[in-house]
Design a protein around this motif. Structure first.
Motif, PDB file in Angstrom:
ATOM      1  N   UNK A  19      46.745  75.357  43.491  1.00 16.87           N
ATOM      2  CA  UNK A  19      46.757  75.882  42.118  1.00 16.87           C
ATOM      3  C   UNK A  19      47.272  74.827  41.145  1.00 16.87           C
ATOM      4  N   UNK A  20      48.302  74.117  41.547  1.00 15.91           N
ATOM      5  CA  UNK A  20      48.909  73.097  40.680  1.00 15.91           C
ATOM      6  C   UNK A  20      47.962  71.911  40.475  1.00 15.91           C
ATOM      7  N   UNK A  21      47.265  71.511  41.535  1.00 19.65           N
ATOM      8  CA  UNK A  21      46.382  70.340  41.467  1.00 19.65           C
ATOM      9  C   UNK A  21      44.943  70.712  41.138  1.00 19.65           C
ATOM     10  N   UNK A  22      44.718  71.968  40.800  1.00 17.85           N
ATOM     11  CA  UNK A  22      43.374  72.479  40.482  1.00 17.85           C
ATOM     12  C   UNK A  22      42.390  72.206  41.620  1.00 17.85           C
ATOM     13  N   UNK A  23      42.858  72.380  42.858  1.00 11.36           N
ATOM     14  CA  UNK A  23      42.015  72.261  44.036  1.00 11.36           C
ATOM     15  C   UNK A  23      41.977  70.884  44.665  1.00 11.36           C
ATOM     16  N   UNK A  24      42.472  69.867  43.986  1.00 11.56           N
ATOM     17  CA  UNK A  24      42.472  68.511  44.555  1.00 11.56           C
ATOM     18  C   UNK A  24      43.511  68.429  45.674  1.00 11.56           C
ATOM     19  N   UNK A  25      43.214  67.612  46.674  1.00 12.64           N
ATOM     20  CA  UNK A  25      44.140  67.433  47.793  1.00 12.64           C
ATOM     21  C   UNK A  25      45.009  66.213  47.507  1.00 12.64           C
ATOM     22  N   UNK A  26      46.326  66.401  47.372  1.00 16.96           N
ATOM     23  CA  UNK A  26      47.207  65.260  47.090  1.00 16.96           C
ATOM     24  C   UNK A  26      47.370  64.373  48.319  1.00 16.96           C
ATOM     25  N   UNK A  27      47.629  63.089  48.075  1.00 14.62           N
ATOM     26  CA  UNK A  27      47.836  62.119  49.156  1.00 14.62           C
ATOM     27  C   UNK A  27      49.324  61.907  49.373  1.00 14.62           C
ATOM     28  N   UNK A  28      49.675  61.533  50.578  1.00 19.24           N
ATOM     29  CA  UNK A  28      51.062  61.196  50.907  1.00 19.24           C
ATOM     30  C   UNK A  28      51.284  59.722  50.584  1.00 19.24           C
ATOM     31  N   UNK A  29      52.498  59.403  50.186  1.00 20.88           N
ATOM     32  CA  UNK A  29      52.845  58.023  49.868  1.00 20.88           C
ATOM     33  C   UNK A  29      53.037  57.838  48.375  1.00 20.88           C
ATOM     34  N   UNK A  30      53.703  56.747  48.001  1.00 20.21           N
ATOM     35  CA  UNK A  30      53.997  56.396  46.616  1.00 20.21           C
ATOM     36  C   UNK A  30      54.964  57.366  45.940  1.00 20.21           C
ATOM     37  N   UNK A  31      55.474  58.355  46.662  1.00 18.75           N
ATOM     38  CA  UNK A  31      56.430  59.307  46.098  1.00 18.75           C
ATOM     39  C   UNK A  31      57.538  59.537  47.120  1.00 18.75           C
ATOM     40  N   UNK A  32      58.764  59.589  46.623  1.00 21.52           N
ATOM     41  CA  UNK A  32      59.925  59.812  47.479  1.00 21.52           C
ATOM     42  C   UNK A  32      60.696  61.028  46.957  1.00 21.52           C
TER      43      UNK A  32
END
Length: 163
Positions: free
Chosen positions: A51-64
């Motif tokens: 719902x937050x990403x409007x259906x896009x699948x987020x990637x892991x990495x670049x965030x801590x």
């Protein structure tokens, strides 16, 4: 015939003080559970992220996501989120969203950022209703999303009043 009562203890014979206290603690614990704590009422984490990403699948990495694994009190949980980004006009973090899916209100916070922030880093204090997974999702100006999460064990829960 009812249980005989000892004149000294004022409780039925065969019922220990420990059993009475344990029963009282169990009753208070059950009464304190919020209605949203029932499994059928909880929205799955994947649905919240979609719902937050409007259906896009987020990637892991670049965030801590820096959050303790064990907290004594769910009323005060310090968290810090850092996203690797040059924070330029062409490449920056648009927002960072925090989710705690077992809280009465799982959408914890959304921090709006821009290139003028200098760095993509936020720190805050959360209230957690129970032991759970806390998730951070960041939206990048390039159109993608990144995600990080951490499991937190809470020994004294917060948010038990539903708010």
């Amino acid at each position: 015939m009812s249980s005989p009562i000892s004149p000294h203890s004022r409780r039925p014979e065969g019922l220990s003080r420990r059993a009475v206290v344990a029963g009282g603690v169990a009753a208070v614990g059950l009464a304190a559970l919020p209605p949203r704590a029932q499994a059928e009422d909880l929205q799955p984490l994947a649905e919240l992220i979609a719902r937050i990403t409007e259906g896009a699948v987020p990637k892991r990495g670049k965030i801590t996501l820096d959050i303790p694994q064990l907290v004594e009190n769910g009323n005060s949980v310090d968290v810090k989120i850092t996203v690797e980004s040059p924070m330029t006009e062409a490449d920056h973090v648009r927002w960072i969203h925090l989710i705690a899916d077992k809280n009465p209100f799982p959408d914890m916070a959304r921090f709006h950022l821009g290139p003028r922030c200098g760095r993509a880093e936020v720190a805050t204090t959360l209230r957690l209703a129970a032991s759970q997974k806390v998730t951070a999702v960041a939206a990048l100006s390039t159109g993608g999303y990144v995600v990080a999460d951490g499991d937190v064990v809470v020994t004294l829960s917060a948010c038990i009043d539903g708010g």
